[in-house]
Design a protein around this motif. Structure first.
Motif, short mmCIF file in Angstrom:
data_model
loop_
_atom_site.label_atom_id
_atom_site.label_comp_id
_atom_site.label_asym_id
_atom_site.label_seq_id
_atom_site.Cartn_x
_atom_site.Cartn_y
_atom_site.Cartn_z
N MET A 1 -2.75 8.36 -12.18
CA MET A 1 -3.76 7.67 -11.41
C MET A 1 -4.42 8.62 -10.42
SD MET A 1 -4.17 4.67 -12.31
CE MET A 1 -3.81 2.97 -12.24
N ILE A 2 -5.69 8.42 -10.19
CA ILE A 2 -6.44 9.14 -9.18
C ILE A 2 -6.38 8.32 -7.91
CG2 ILE A 2 -8.70 10.03 -8.53
CD1 ILE A 2 -9.36 10.11 -11.56
N ASP A 58 -10.82 -0.32 8.30
CA ASP A 58 -9.45 -0.40 7.79
C ASP A 58 -9.16 0.85 6.96
OD1 ASP A 58 -8.83 -2.81 8.92
OD2 ASP A 58 -9.12 -3.99 7.08
N LEU A 59 -7.94 1.37 7.09
CA LEU A 59 -7.50 2.51 6.28
C LEU A 59 -6.93 1.96 4.98
CD1 LEU A 59 -7.01 5.59 6.12
CD2 LEU A 59 -4.77 5.17 7.12
N VAL A 60 -7.46 2.41 3.85
CA VAL A 60 -7.02 1.92 2.54
C VAL A 60 -6.81 3.09 1.60
CG1 VAL A 60 -8.13 -0.35 2.73
CG2 VAL A 60 -9.40 1.56 1.77
N THR A 61 -6.10 2.83 0.52
CA THR A 61 -5.95 3.78 -0.57
C THR A 61 -6.63 3.19 -1.79
OG1 THR A 61 -3.84 4.57 0.31
CG2 THR A 61 -4.32 5.06 -1.99
N ILE A 62 -7.57 3.94 -2.35
CA ILE A 62 -8.22 3.48 -3.56
C ILE A 62 -7.67 4.27 -4.73
CG2 ILE A 62 -10.32 2.71 -2.40
CD1 ILE A 62 -11.66 5.27 -3.40
N GLU A 63 -7.68 3.63 -5.90
CA GLU A 63 -7.17 4.31 -7.08
C GLU A 63 -8.05 4.00 -8.28
OE1 GLU A 63 -3.21 3.16 -8.08
OE2 GLU A 63 -3.79 1.15 -8.70
N GLY A 64 -8.03 4.93 -9.20
CA GLY A 64 -8.74 4.79 -10.46
C GLY A 64 -7.91 5.39 -11.57
N LYS A 65 -8.25 5.04 -12.77
CA LYS A 65 -7.51 5.56 -13.92
C LYS A 65 -7.81 7.04 -14.13
CE LYS A 65 -7.48 1.19 -16.35
NZ LYS A 65 -7.97 0.44 -17.50
N GLU A 66 -6.81 7.76 -14.57
CA GLU A 66 -6.98 9.19 -14.84
C GLU A 66 -8.01 9.43 -15.93
OE1 GLU A 66 -4.12 12.87 -16.08
OE2 GLU A 66 -3.28 11.32 -14.81
N THR A 131 -10.19 0.61 -7.55
CA THR A 131 -9.62 -0.59 -6.92
C THR A 131 -8.87 -0.19 -5.67
OG1 THR A 131 -7.61 -0.41 -8.25
CG2 THR A 131 -9.35 -1.82 -9.11
N ILE A 132 -8.67 -1.15 -4.77
CA ILE A 132 -7.91 -0.88 -3.56
C ILE A 132 -6.45 -1.10 -3.91
CG2 ILE A 132 -7.45 -1.59 -1.20
CD1 ILE A 132 -10.40 -2.23 -0.92
N LYS A 133 -5.67 -0.04 -3.76
CA LYS A 133 -4.26 -0.07 -4.14
C LYS A 133 -3.43 -0.80 -3.08
CE LYS A 133 -0.33 2.93 -5.08
NZ LYS A 133 0.14 4.30 -5.11
N ASN A 134 -3.66 -0.44 -1.84
CA ASN A 134 -2.88 -1.08 -0.80
C ASN A 134 -3.70 -1.21 0.47
OD1 ASN A 134 -2.96 1.54 0.10
ND2 ASN A 134 -0.78 1.77 0.36
N PHE A 135 -3.19 -2.00 1.34
CA PHE A 135 -3.83 -2.28 2.62
C PHE A 135 -2.93 -1.73 3.68
CE2 PHE A 135 -4.62 -5.62 5.97
CZ PHE A 135 -5.83 -5.09 6.38
N ASN A 136 -3.30 -0.60 4.30
CA ASN A 136 -2.44 0.07 5.29
C ASN A 136 -2.51 -0.62 6.63
OD1 ASN A 136 -1.71 2.00 3.41
ND2 ASN A 136 -3.43 3.30 3.92
#
Length: 136
Positions: A1-2, A58-66, A131-136
């Protein structure tokens, strides 16, 4: 994942704009201050979300498919190089043009390719979804 960490910059309807700091692979090197290769840029990434649980800053982590990265490399580098080489070979071997004409023709052959990419940019954007992976 990216994955990229970012800060939510804007929220409108179901679209969240996340500001990320895109860094080159060598940006964490101890010698980056003396090196011209190290760079970083701020990028805006749009994420579709209808949960309503996020707010600006808000601080978030986004991810995408490799696979998105591989697809981007294909469209941005592999196909244009293939077009350049193909036109060079056709121009010099089949059409018997000189090297200068072949080089100019191969570069000009990229114009329709990039025009098509530009016209299809909205359709292609649908295949590059984060997509947003998590909500910090």
């Amino acid at each position: 994942m990216i994955e990229h960490q970012g800060i939510i910059a804007n929220i409108s309807d179901k679209k969240i704009s996340v500001k990320i700091l895109q860094q080159s692979a060598c940006s964490s090197c101890h010698a980056k201050g003396a090196c011209m290769a190290a760079d970083s840029k701020e990028k805006m990434v749009d994420v579709t979300d209808s949960t309503g649980k996020y707010k600006i800053n808000d601080l978030v982590t986004i991810e995408g498919k490799e696979s998105m990265g591989y697809k981007a490399v294909l469209w941005a580098f592999v196909i244009p190089v293939f077009i350049l080489v193909l036109i060079l070979i056709l121009a010099t071997s089949v059409w018997k043009w000189g090297e200068m004409e072949a080089a100019i023709a191969s570069i000009l052959a990229l114009a329709p390719y990039y025009l098509i990419l530009y016209l299809l940019r909205h359709k292609m954007a649908n295949s590059f979804k984060f997509t947003i992976k998590n909500f910090n």
